[in-house]
Design an enzyme around this catalytic site. Structure first.
Site, PDB file in Angstrom:
ATOM      1  N   ARG A 141      37.731 -34.091  -8.069  1.00 48.22           N
ATOM      2  CA  ARG A 141      36.924 -34.813  -9.506  1.00 48.22           C
ATOM      3  C   ARG A 141      35.368 -34.673  -9.253  1.00 48.22           C
ATOM      4  O   ARG A 141      34.633 -34.726 -10.312  1.00 48.22           O
ATOM      5  CB  ARG A 141      37.551 -36.141  -9.668  1.00 48.22           C
ATOM      6  CG  ARG A 141      39.085 -36.310  -9.767  1.00 48.22           C
ATOM      7  CD  ARG A 141      39.693 -37.712  -9.707  1.00 48.22           C
ATOM      8  NE  ARG A 141      39.334 -38.094  -8.498  1.00 48.22           N
ATOM      9  CZ  ARG A 141      40.006 -39.450  -8.125  1.00 48.22           C
ATOM     10  NH1 ARG A 141      40.420 -40.168  -8.922  1.00 48.22           N
ATOM     11  NH2 ARG A 141      39.711 -39.840  -6.807  1.00 48.22           N
ATOM     12  N   HIS A 149      38.574 -41.620   1.777  1.00 53.16           N
ATOM     13  CA  HIS A 149      39.565 -41.855   0.849  1.00 53.16           C
ATOM     14  C   HIS A 149      40.972 -42.261   1.611  1.00 53.16           C
ATOM     15  O   HIS A 149      40.933 -41.713   2.993  1.00 53.16           O
ATOM     16  CB  HIS A 149      40.061 -40.509  -0.083  1.00 53.16           C
ATOM     17  CG  HIS A 149      40.754 -40.832  -1.114  1.00 53.16           C
ATOM     18  ND1 HIS A 149      41.855 -40.893  -1.242  1.00 53.16           N
ATOM     19  CD2 HIS A 149      40.128 -41.294  -2.442  1.00 53.16           C
ATOM     20  CE1 HIS A 149      42.565 -41.085  -2.396  1.00 53.16           C
ATOM     21  NE2 HIS A 149      41.284 -41.252  -3.404  1.00 53.16           N
ATOM     22  N   ASP A 176      33.908 -41.223  -7.030  1.00 49.25           N
ATOM     23  CA  ASP A 176      32.706 -42.283  -7.384  1.00 49.25           C
ATOM     24  C   ASP A 176      31.146 -42.143  -6.616  1.00 49.25           C
ATOM     25  O   ASP A 176      30.370 -42.537  -6.981  1.00 49.25           O
ATOM     26  CB  ASP A 176      33.262 -43.683  -6.865  1.00 49.25           C
ATOM     27  CG  ASP A 176      34.462 -43.964  -7.397  1.00 49.25           C
ATOM     28  OD1 ASP A 176      34.517 -43.870  -8.521  1.00 49.25           O
ATOM     29  OD2 ASP A 176      35.441 -44.587  -6.622  1.00 49.25           O
ATOM     30  N   SER A 202      45.292 -49.601  -8.632  1.00 54.33           N
ATOM     31  CA  SER A 202      45.161 -49.738  -9.972  1.00 54.33           C
ATOM     32  C   SER A 202      46.748 -49.310 -10.690  1.00 54.33           C
ATOM     33  O   SER A 202      47.355 -49.933 -11.342  1.00 54.33           O
ATOM     34  CB  SER A 202      44.264 -49.070 -10.933  1.00 54.33           C
ATOM     35  OG  SER A 202      44.140 -48.034 -10.493  1.00 54.33           O
ATOM     36  N   HIS A 239      37.869 -49.707  -4.637  1.00 61.11           N
ATOM     37  CA  HIS A 239      38.417 -48.956  -5.718  1.00 61.11           C
ATOM     38  C   HIS A 239      37.495 -48.430  -6.503  1.00 61.11           C
ATOM     39  O   HIS A 239      36.412 -48.006  -6.389  1.00 61.11           O
ATOM     40  CB  HIS A 239      39.485 -49.685  -6.095  1.00 61.11           C
ATOM     41  CG  HIS A 239      40.671 -48.903  -6.745  1.00 61.11           C
ATOM     42  ND1 HIS A 239      40.867 -47.470  -6.895  1.00 61.11           N
ATOM     43  CD2 HIS A 239      41.752 -49.089  -7.454  1.00 61.11           C
ATOM     44  CE1 HIS A 239      41.719 -47.081  -7.526  1.00 61.11           C
ATOM     45  NE2 HIS A 239      42.437 -48.328  -8.176  1.00 61.11           N
TER      46      HIS A 239
HETATM   47  N1  AMX Z   1      31.718 -45.760   5.192  1.00 59.21           N
HETATM   48  C1  AMX Z   1      31.588 -46.397   6.153  1.00 59.21           C
HETATM   49  N2  AMX Z   1      32.977 -46.576   6.879  1.00 59.21           N
HETATM   50  C2  AMX Z   1      34.310 -46.186   6.305  1.00 59.21           C
HETATM   51  C3  AMX Z   1      33.842 -45.447   5.234  1.00 59.21           C
HETATM   52  C4  AMX Z   1      32.756 -45.150   4.590  1.00 59.21           C
HETATM   53  N3  AMX Z   1      32.634 -44.308   3.364  1.00 59.21           N
HETATM   54  N4  AMX Z   1      35.146 -44.819   4.656  1.00 59.21           N
HETATM   55  C5  AMX Z   1      36.141 -45.299   5.718  1.00 59.21           C
HETATM   56  N5  AMX Z   1      35.362 -46.017   6.504  1.00 59.21           N
HETATM   57  C6  AMX Z   1      36.101 -46.921   7.774  1.00 59.21           C
HETATM   58  C7  AMX Z   1      37.163 -47.685   7.287  1.00 59.21           C
HETATM   59  O1  AMX Z   1      36.351 -49.094   6.620  1.00 59.21           O
HETATM   60  C8  AMX Z   1      37.837 -48.311   8.605  1.00 59.21           C
HETATM   61  O2  AMX Z   1      37.019 -48.931   9.313  1.00 59.21           O
HETATM   62  P1  AMX Z   1      37.535 -50.143  10.226  1.00 59.21           P
HETATM   63  O3  AMX Z   1      38.464 -49.362  11.391  1.00 59.21           O
HETATM   64  O4  AMX Z   1      36.353 -50.813  10.952  1.00 59.21           O
HETATM   65  O5  AMX Z   1      38.436 -50.959   9.368  1.00 59.21           O
HETATM   66  C9  AMX Z   1      37.924 -46.827   9.113  1.00 59.21           C
HETATM   67  O6  AMX Z   1      36.772 -46.067   8.719  1.00 59.21           O
HETATM   68  C10 AMX Z   1      39.204 -46.245   8.731  1.00 59.21           C
HETATM   69  O7  AMX Z   1      39.164 -46.125   7.438  1.00 59.21           O
HETATM   70  P2  AMX Z   1      40.260 -44.962   6.799  1.00 59.21           P
HETATM   71  O8  AMX Z   1      41.500 -44.991   7.162  1.00 59.21           O
HETATM   72  O9  AMX Z   1      39.531 -43.928   6.876  1.00 59.21           O
HETATM   73  O10 AMX Z   1      40.082 -45.264   5.204  1.00 59.21           O
HETATM   74  P3  AMX Z   1      41.327 -46.198   4.459  1.00 59.21           P
HETATM   75  O11 AMX Z   1      42.277 -45.545   4.002  1.00 59.21           O
HETATM   76  O12 AMX Z   1      41.316 -47.323   5.364  1.00 59.21           O
HETATM   77  O13 AMX Z   1      40.112 -46.424   3.059  1.00 59.21           O
HETATM   78  C11 AMX Z   1      38.658 -46.437   1.293  1.00 59.21           C
HETATM   79  C12 AMX Z   1      39.826 -45.827   2.269  1.00 59.21           C
HETATM   80  C13 AMX Z   1      38.419 -45.382   0.339  1.00 59.21           C
HETATM   81  C14 AMX Z   1      38.847 -47.588   0.993  1.00 59.21           C
HETATM   82  C15 AMX Z   1      37.380 -46.074   2.541  1.00 59.21           C
HETATM   83  O14 AMX Z   1      37.263 -44.840   2.699  1.00 59.21           O
HETATM   84  C16 AMX Z   1      36.016 -46.710   1.870  1.00 59.21           C
HETATM   85  O15 AMX Z   1      36.017 -48.053   2.352  1.00 59.21           O
HETATM   86  N6  AMX Z   1      35.282 -45.980   1.182  1.00 59.21           N
HETATM   87  C17 AMX Z   1      34.015 -46.433   0.491  1.00 59.21           C
HETATM   88  C18 AMX Z   1      34.390 -47.110  -0.737  1.00 59.21           C
HETATM   89  C19 AMX Z   1      34.856 -46.209  -1.766  1.00 59.21           C
HETATM   90  O16 AMX Z   1      34.384 -45.001  -1.845  1.00 59.21           O
HETATM   91  N7  AMX Z   1      36.001 -46.402  -2.616  1.00 59.21           N
HETATM   92  C20 AMX Z   1      36.472 -45.438  -3.748  1.00 59.21           C
HETATM   93  C21 AMX Z   1      37.697 -44.871  -3.254  1.00 59.21           C
HETATM   94  C22 AMX Z   1      38.182 -43.959  -4.449  1.00 59.21           C
HETATM   95  C23 AMX Z   1      38.722 -44.911  -5.574  1.00 59.21           C
HETATM   96  O17 AMX Z   1      39.616 -45.605  -5.265  1.00 59.21           O
HETATM   97  N8  AMX Z   1      37.896 -44.947  -6.622  1.00 59.21           N
END
Ligand code: AMX
Length: 440
Positions: free
Chosen positions: A325, A316, A371, A240, A270
């Site tokens: 937070r 994250h 979140d 964002s 996000h």
């Molecule tokens: N549940 C399951 N798998 C997860 C996970 C979770 N909460 N968090 C990361 N992973 C997986 C990823 O999907 C990725 O899988 P892949 O290799 O098959 O593609 C692997 O772990 C490596 O990911 P990462 O390097 O640890 O994370 P990232 O930087 O690519 O992504 C984020 C970060 C937040 C998108 C990810 O942790 C996620 O999807 N979390 C759940 C959604 C969430 O809570 N989003 C909110 C974030 C905060 C915000 O912006 N408000």
């Protein structure tokens, strides 16, 4: 206006600092970009600048150098309140100085004076079909307001470059002032009510938001203040913030840029994760009909992972420890709530899910982000959420996020940050670079 005077006074020193850094050290490298980073969402690429907030992987957010507990302690509070004026936070984000109570109140007064939403904005929202996602309406409302931009009007009239930030500041104040009423209208619309509630001048911005949502519990105003402070900024690389900044560098005004930022916030990875996390908790509760045992919860978490879904609210891109937070909201719930199923369940999830994610071995950060818990607090006070993409909770996040991203736009214009235009490569070019590296 006080904010304008404060920024104008600071600006020459900042401009000189940036000019000298660029002149003397412009060619100094801050990092290297790998092929994995080019293909992998640019994680860790150091290519953005902001002085408004920073995120340390272990410590989490600092807004203008202050942690969340420090902000709660230092920012001035309304009489009888436990949480600070959000106007004080906005003052801090823009000026880097902790305001006095009078300075915080001067921002609140500016907001109050600018809070009236033009009727056509409500008409646009009302014309949309009933099941339109709340974030679509929020982004549309901001875009509908774009015709009010004083920046774009001044640009059309030939404004000078060194005046950009002043008009960006006007746009930021005018937009943020109206966000509670816009968000509340969207919320009420989702409940089938066409309610255009105006701000009450004797209430602060956050308390007005609570009142407009129709939540009368006295502590809700404090939760709203805390919620709207902690979601405001998270340095500049999150989607964002980055989308807002990117669009702003074309000299699109705050409205165009913030609307773009909100379209990014709407994504499930996000801001929409706040709704996804609440729904995940509700699914758990529905399946077991109660707060489950640790073993049941562990098995539910594995079911989610094994079905190829993420556990929302966990992980994250930058953080590697529990998000402060999350901790701030947890502490609020602990202090104010008695028994609350969903809040208690969110706390149990914190006990179980990090280990599950560690055992799965994929997520780099197994800890909760904001979140994972924020939805349970809004839910506790009766803020209704219709679920999925339709939900309102991400709009509440957006009301706060626009404070930070628009403060960043003001400074980006003040410091003359140019059009953002990184370079892309083809896969063949990357292969050639890789080949050359292997050969040497
Ligand atoms: N549940 C399951 N798998 C997860 C996970 C979770 N909460 N968090 C990361 N992973 C997986 C990823 O999907 C990725 O899988 P892949 O290799 O098959 O593609 C692997 O772990 C490596 O990911 P990462 O390097 O640890 O994370 P990232 O930087 O690519 O992504 C984020 C970060 C937040 C998108 C990810 O942790 C996620 O999807 N979390 C759940 C959604 C969430 O809570 N989003 C909110 C974030 C905060 C915000 O912006 N408000």
């Amino acid at each position: 206006m006080l904010l304008k005077e404060k920024i104008a006074a600071q600006l020459p020193a900042w401009q000189a600092r940036v000019k000298s850094l660029l002149k003397e050290s412009g060619e100094v490298k801050v990092g290297e970009v790998t092929i994995s980073q080019a293909y992998g969402g640019m994680r860790g690429v150091k290519g953005l600048v902001t002085d408004i907030s920073s995120v340390d992987p272990s410590e989490g957010i600092r807004l203008r150098g202050f942690t969340i507990p420090e902000l709660i302690e230092k920012l001035p509070k309304p009489a009888g309140a436990d949480m600070p004026y959000v106007g004080g936070l906005y003052y801090l984000l823009l000026t880097g100085e902790v305001p006095t109570i009078e300075e915080a109140q001067s921002v609140e007064a500016e907001w109050s004076a600018r809070s009236q939403v033009p009727g056509y904005v409500f008409d646009v929202l009302k014309a949309m079909p009933a099941n339109t996602p709340a974030m679509t309406l929020f982004s549309q409302a901001i875009l509908a307001l774009q015709r009010e931009s004083v920046f774009t009007k001044a640009y059309d009239e030939g404004m000078r470059k060194d005046e950009y930030w002043e008009y960006a500041l006007e746009d930021s104040l005018n937009l943020t002032a109206k966000l509670p009423a816009i968000a509340a209208y969207i919320y009420n619309l989702s409940q089938g009510k066409d309610l255009r509630v105006s701000a009450q001048p004797d209430l602060d911005w956050a308390a007005n938001f609570g009142r407009m949502l129709g939540i009368s519990a006295p502590d809700f105003a404090d939760l709203a203040r805390l919620y709207l402070i902690i979601h405001s900024d998270h340095e500049s690389g999150n989607v964002s913030a980055h989308a807002t900044h990117l669009v702003g560098t074309t000299l699109s005004d705050v409205y165009y840029a913030a609307s773009a930022g909100m379209n990014g916030l709407a994504g499930p990875l996000h801001g929409r994760a706040n709704q996804e996390a609440l729904h995940w908790l509700k699914e758990v509760r529905e399946k077991y009909g109660r707060v489950p045992s640790r073993e049941e919860l562990e098995s539910f978490a594995w079911e989610t992972l094994n079905s190829g879904q993420v556990i929302p609210g966990y992980g994250h891109a930058i953080l590697r420890k529990t998000d402060p937070r999350y901790t701030a909201l947890y502490e609020f719930g602990r202090k104010y709530f008695g028994q609350d199923d969903l809040f208690d369940l969110a706390v149990l999830v914190y006990d179980v899910v990090p280990e599950v994610l560690r055992n799965q071995g994929k997520a780099k950060d197994p800890w909760p982000n904001v979140d994972a818990i924020s939805g349970t607090l809004l839910h506790h006070y009766g803020v209704l959420d219709c679920g999925g993409s339709c939900g309102f909770y991400t709009v509440a996040f957006g009301v706060s996020r626009i404070l930070g991203v628009s403060a960043n736009l003001v400074w980006a214009r003040a410091l003359g940050q140019p059009l953002e235009r990184p370079k892309s490569l083809t896969t063949a070019e990357l292969e050639a670079i890789a080949e050359k590296a292997r050969a040497s």
